[in-house]
Design a protein around this motif. Structure first.
Motif, PDB file in Angstrom:
ATOM      1  N   ARG A 189       0.835  -0.968  -0.300  1.00 60.86           N
ATOM      2  CA  ARG A 189      -0.153   0.136   0.140  1.00 60.86           C
ATOM      3  C   ARG A 189       0.916   1.369  -0.309  1.00 60.86           C
ATOM      4  N   ILE A 190       2.018   0.903   0.255  1.00 66.72           N
ATOM      5  CA  ILE A 190       2.877   1.849   1.013  1.00 66.72           C
ATOM      6  C   ILE A 190       4.556   1.273  -0.345  1.00 66.72           C
ATOM      7  N   LEU A 216       2.148   6.731  -1.249  1.00 70.78           N
ATOM      8  CA  LEU A 216       0.527   5.707  -0.277  1.00 70.78           C
ATOM      9  C   LEU A 216       0.311   5.801  -1.162  1.00 70.78           C
ATOM     10  N   TRP A 269      -7.154  10.107   2.915  1.00 72.82           N
ATOM     11  CA  TRP A 269      -6.776   9.149   3.815  1.00 72.82           C
ATOM     12  C   TRP A 269      -5.243   8.612   4.089  1.00 72.82           C
ATOM     13  N   THR A 270      -5.123   8.283   4.954  1.00 74.68           N
ATOM     14  CA  THR A 270      -3.813   7.783   5.464  1.00 74.68           C
ATOM     15  C   THR A 270      -3.561   6.276   6.130  1.00 74.68           C
ATOM     16  N   GLU A 271      -2.255   5.553   5.837  1.00 77.18           N
ATOM     17  CA  GLU A 271      -2.579   4.554   6.651  1.00 77.18           C
ATOM     18  C   GLU A 271      -2.219   4.815   8.147  1.00 77.18           C
ATOM     19  N   HIS A 272      -1.359   3.839   8.533  1.00 85.86           N
ATOM     20  CA  HIS A 272      -1.816   4.285   9.946  1.00 85.86           C
ATOM     21  C   HIS A 272       0.012   4.460  10.271  1.00 85.86           C
ATOM     22  N   ILE A 309       3.245   2.408   9.792  1.00 82.49           N
ATOM     23  CA  ILE A 309       3.073   1.688   8.606  1.00 82.49           C
ATOM     24  C   ILE A 309       4.153   2.657   7.525  1.00 82.49           C
ATOM     25  N   ILE A 310       3.516   3.922   8.001  1.00 86.62           N
ATOM     26  CA  ILE A 310       4.098   4.801   7.411  1.00 86.62           C
ATOM     27  C   ILE A 310       5.788   4.759   7.805  1.00 86.62           C
ATOM     28  N   ASP A 337      -1.992  -4.241  11.274  1.00 87.86           N
ATOM     29  CA  ASP A 337      -2.702  -4.173   9.587  1.00 87.86           C
ATOM     30  C   ASP A 337      -2.413  -4.534   8.898  1.00 87.86           C
ATOM     31  N   TYR A 355       1.209  -5.269   7.812  1.00 92.89           N
ATOM     32  CA  TYR A 355       2.545  -5.092   7.741  1.00 92.89           C
ATOM     33  C   TYR A 355       3.032  -5.482   8.765  1.00 92.89           C
TER      34      TYR A 355
END
Length: 274
Positions: free
Chosen positions: A25-26, A65, A77-80, A83-84, A152, A154
């Motif tokens: 996802r990234i 992302l 929208w953003t990932e946890h 994770i980033i 999630d 990762y």
């Protein structure tokens, strides 16, 4: 942005489909080049177009992302954040206040993610989608005591509970001060391996941190004799301030070579309130 602005195109669709198939996802520019078959100007233009059309968010140079359809026209929208963080620097582990939050050892909510690494970034912090990512440079000697955990789907690196406390005592400014560490020790008292914590403190090499830890273990009334013995062997002849963020004066405690420069009622007021 109109609905038609978010068109994808065949090449863009194939690239994002491949990234999704790889469960990324990234992804990085190198990931994209491998899937695209080229790292030339055409790929750079494609990625730039996907950013403009709202299919990608550039989180840092060369790192993207994927924004799903649910992000809508406003691209909200953003990932946890963990994770980033795992994509921003290597090697790394998440620590300090971020780890305290993760383990539930503090109720203080922070919009800053603390990332420990032996590498230095040109910028010590980076803001992405309202979250600040703070890079903390540490020596090779101190780069240990972390594990992988799943967020999630990762795998991310995070400091072990015992190493989290040791790191916080080493660099108090990244956890909110000595009272936050005392609170964390109390909240996690039934989970910590104090012998392991003492060994980690000795390995970390900051004698002042070992002196702080020994003092806190005793003032909080923990039964950790083996840990105390290790810490007593690790202390310096020089006195250290209990809280490096407070005023440089207070009472001297010879046993731990600590200058207690914060009132006991302030140090433990959270305990009385709880």
């Amino acid at each position: 942005m109109t609905q038609n602005d978010r068109t994808l195109g065949k090449t863009g669709s194939e690239l994002l489909t491949e990234m999704t198939r790889q469960k990324k996802r990234i992804f990085t520019f190198k990931d994209a080049a491998k899937a695209y078959g080229s790292s030339g100007q055409s790929l750079r233009e494609l990625l730039s177009t996907l950013v403009k059309r709202g299919w990608l968010q550039r989180v840092e140079k060369g790192k993207y992302l994927i924004l799903p359809f649910e992000a809508g026209r406003e691209r909200e929208w953003t990932e946890h954040e963990f994770i980033i963080a795992s994509y921003l620097i290597q090697p790394y582990y998440l620590g300090f206040r971020s780890a305290l939050n993760y383990y539930g050892y503090t109720e203080q909510v922070s919009r800053t993610v603390f990332i420990a690494s032996t590498r230095r970034k040109l910028r010590s912090s980076l803001e992405i989608s309202g979250v600040t990512y703070r890079f903390v440079s540490i020596s090779e000697r101190k780069f240990f005591g972390f594990k992988q955990t799943s967020i999630d789907g990762y795998q991310v690196n995070i400091s072990e509970p015992e190493k989290t406390i040791v790191d916080c005592l080493d660099q108090l400014r990244y956890c909110g001060g000595i009272s936050e560490v005392a609170k964390a020790l109390w909240y996690g008292r039934d989970e910590f391996d104090f012998f392991k914590m003492a060994e980690y403190s000795r390995q970390n090499g900051n004698r002042a941190a070992s002196q702080r830890l020994g003092y806190l273990i005793e003032i909080l009334g923990f039964k950790a004799d083996k840990a105390v013995d290790i810490l007593l062997q690790s202390i310096s002849r020089r006195y250290a301030y209990l809280d490096s963020l407070s005023k440089p004066k207070g009472k001297y405690v010879d046993r731990w070579k600590i200058i207690v420069n914060i009132p006991d009622d302030e140090l433990l007021q959270w305990k009385e309130q709880g």
